[in-house]
Design an enzyme around this catalytic site. Structure first.
Site, short mmCIF file in Angstrom:
data_model
loop_
_atom_site.label_atom_id
_atom_site.label_comp_id
_atom_site.label_asym_id
_atom_site.label_seq_id
_atom_site.Cartn_x
_atom_site.Cartn_y
_atom_site.Cartn_z
N GLU A 173 -63.51 49.02 -50.63
CA GLU A 173 -64.80 48.59 -50.04
C GLU A 173 -64.93 47.07 -50.01
O GLU A 173 -65.89 46.48 -50.51
CB GLU A 173 -65.97 49.23 -50.80
CG GLU A 173 -66.03 50.73 -50.60
CD GLU A 173 -67.30 51.38 -51.15
OE1 GLU A 173 -67.98 50.76 -51.99
OE2 GLU A 173 -67.61 52.50 -50.73
N GLU A 370 -63.60 58.74 -49.69
CA GLU A 370 -64.76 58.97 -50.55
C GLU A 370 -65.88 59.60 -49.73
O GLU A 370 -66.20 59.10 -48.65
CB GLU A 370 -65.33 57.66 -51.14
CG GLU A 370 -64.54 57.07 -52.26
CD GLU A 370 -65.19 55.84 -52.87
OE1 GLU A 370 -66.45 55.77 -52.89
OE2 GLU A 370 -64.45 54.96 -53.30
C1 BGP Z 1 -68.44 53.55 -53.77
C2 BGP Z 1 -67.39 53.08 -54.74
C3 BGP Z 1 -67.12 53.99 -55.89
C4 BGP Z 1 -68.25 54.86 -56.32
C5 BGP Z 1 -69.12 55.35 -55.20
C6 BGP Z 1 -70.43 55.98 -55.63
O1 BGP Z 1 -69.14 52.43 -53.34
O2 BGP Z 1 -66.17 52.82 -54.09
O3 BGP Z 1 -66.51 53.25 -56.91
O4 BGP Z 1 -68.81 54.61 -57.50
O5 BGP Z 1 -69.43 54.34 -54.28
O6 BGP Z 1 -71.32 54.99 -56.04
P1 BGP Z 1 -72.18 55.09 -57.34
O7 BGP Z 1 -71.20 55.35 -58.43
O8 BGP Z 1 -72.84 53.80 -57.47
O9 BGP Z 1 -73.10 56.21 -57.13
#
Ligand code: BGP
Length: 472
Positions: A173, A370
């Site tokens: 990201e 993701e």
């Molecule tokens: C993305 C990231 C992850 C992850 C996910 C969920 O931005 O690549 O590392 O954590 O989001 O976000 P969060 O954990 O803040 O809910």
């Protein structure tokens, strides 16, 4: 769906491993972030403070329990598992000449265990972490020297794991830092701690350019080492919709998307797009980018577009002729979609929109690395977790992905569900924002047995994979 489709799950080293000082690991930037919540942001403490709680130090102890976890992934039928390599395990301070053998061995063992279970590792080199030594000594990615350190790290990993890993990504990201108002996004993307009175925007654009150059160099090195490697980029792909079909809203959305997606244009097309060149000129930024860097970008285009998809955003026109966009102030609610408890809009059709948008623009394979639903789960006395809301969310998104593949003809390599096992939330540092098919008994304050339990979604995802997405 192709038989080779990579169904699986995703995590990142710092959100699951723990073992923060084991095997000679150095401190990395995620180790200096305290626990927070939706209402109170995580704090960054330049020195570890005994009175604070740092959730990433132990995380879910994957470092010691990965065999047990991989057995559960295997039971679900995972074809691949996405994680990252903790840079500070390999180069504890970041600027050493020689890597740390114990760190390299940990990932050898982890990848061997995955392969033994017929699960392909999908590996991100830098997922929101870097050795903290690179922050204190060099100021993070504001410093050109970081390119050399990243190159060294990438080369060591590609050489060492050339027969074990095929799918790679350089920076997770990378576009998050465009939202430079968020200190944790800038720290985790770029290892930058701002000083009073600095022009944050200019610094972040310079850091971003260095990262894009480093990424292009890594892609080139990877292909020299193993031409079969597939090296991708990784974008937080949050499409920004116009609030209405008014030409002002439409144009504002174009400008907003430019600010997020120029990173992808560089990764995939190998040059800085005209709209950004014109923006840099108007702002009067003196960015350090040489003719050699421009050639490097051209030489290091990625093989596929990896991206996360959680939500879409919406923006309204405001009469600004430059279509400038500020993520902290220029978003508005989309009346057609709802939100999670953490305020994240839920928009399954946005995934189909996204896949089409990316494939139309770059004609490169895509990889959904993701997608997932963060929620508060309840472990019942019977040790069950009834997470039908998660099943609903994933089902709707997989349906849209299938439409993009089967009706629209988009090339999608795979789909990995974020946080396939509960892990530390990146944005808040909480454990209670859970994404997993596997419940981990660990609480926000660090208490809990760390025992693993299957949620209802575990059996559901197993049947999704077994039926190649037919039984949803
Ligand atoms: C993305 C990231 C992850 C992850 C996910 C969920 O931005 O690549 O590392 O954590 O989001 O976000 P969060 O954990 O803040 O809910």
């Amino acid at each position: 769906m192709k038989a080779s489709f990579l169904w699986g799950g995703a995590v990142a080293a710092h959100q699951v491993e723990g073992g923060w000082r084991d095997g000679g690991k150095g401190i990395n930037v995620s180790d200096i972030m305290t626990v927070g919540s939706h209402a109170s942001p995580r704090k960054i403490t330049p020195v570890i403070d005994e009175n604070e709680f740092y959730p990433n130090h132990e995380a879910i102890d994957f470092y010691h329990r990965y065999k047990e976890d991989i057995a559960l992934f295997k039971e679900m039928g995972f074809k691949c598992f996405r994680t990252s390599i903790s840079w500070a395990r390999i180069f504890p301070q970041g600027d050493e000449e020689q890597p740390n053998e114990a760190g390299l061995r940990f990932y050898d063992d982890l990848f061997d265990e995955l392969l033994k279970n017929d699960i392909q590792p999908v590996i991100t080199l830098s997922h929101f972490e870097m050795p903290y030594g690179l922050v204190t000594k060099y100021g993070g990615w504001r410093n050109r020297q970081l390119i050399t350190f990243f190159e060294r790290f990438a080369r060591v990993c590609f050489e060492r794991y050339k027969d074990k890993v095929k799918y790679w990504m350089t920076f997770n990201e990378i576009n998050n830092q465009a939202n430079y108002q968020s200190d944790i996004s800038v720290l985790t993307n770029s290892g930058i701690l701002f000083q009073e009175g600095e022009d944050k925007e200019e610094i972040v654009y310079q850091a971003s350019l260095y990262e894009l150059i480093a990424s292009a160099k890594a892609v080139k090195i990877a292909h020299d080492i193993n031409p079969d490697f597939m090296v991708g980029c990784m974008m937080a792909m949050t499409p920004i919709y116009p609030y209405s079909c008014s030409p002002d809203d439409m144009l504002k959305a174009v400008g907003a998307n430019h600010k997020r997606f120029w990173y992808l244009d560089v990764h995939a097309r190998g040059k800085i797009p005209a709209y950004m060149q014109s923006f840099f000129k108007r702002k009067g930024y003196h960015l350090d980018i040489t003719e050699e860097d421009i050639a490097t970008l051209k030489d290091g285009c990625v093989d596929y577009i990896g991206f996360s998809y959680y939500m879409s955003f919406t923006t309204k026109g405001d009469g600004n002729e430059y279509l400038d966009y500020n993520e902290a102030t220029d978003l508005c609610d989309n009346p057609y979609i709802s939100k999670t408890k953490w305020g994240w809009p839920i928009d399954a059709k946005g995934l189909r929109y996204t896949l089409n948008w990316l494939y139309d623009r770059y004609q490169l394979p895509t990889f959904i690395v993701e997608n997932g639903f963060g929620a508060i789960d309840v472990l019942e006395d019977s040790n069950q977790v009834h997470d039908q809301y998660r099943i609903n969310y994933l089902k709707e998104h997989i349906e849209q992905m299938k439409k993009a593949i089967e009706i629209d003809g988009v090339d999608v390599l795979g789909y990995t569900v974020w946080g396939c096992i509960d892990c530390v939330s990146f944005s808040t540092g909480e454990m209670k924002k859970r994404y997993g098919f596997i419940y981990v008994d660990k609480n926000n304050d660090g208490s809990g047995t760390l025992k693993r339990y299957k949620k209802d979604s575990f059996e559901w995802y197993k049947q999704v994979i077994a039926s190649q997405g037919d039984k949803l």
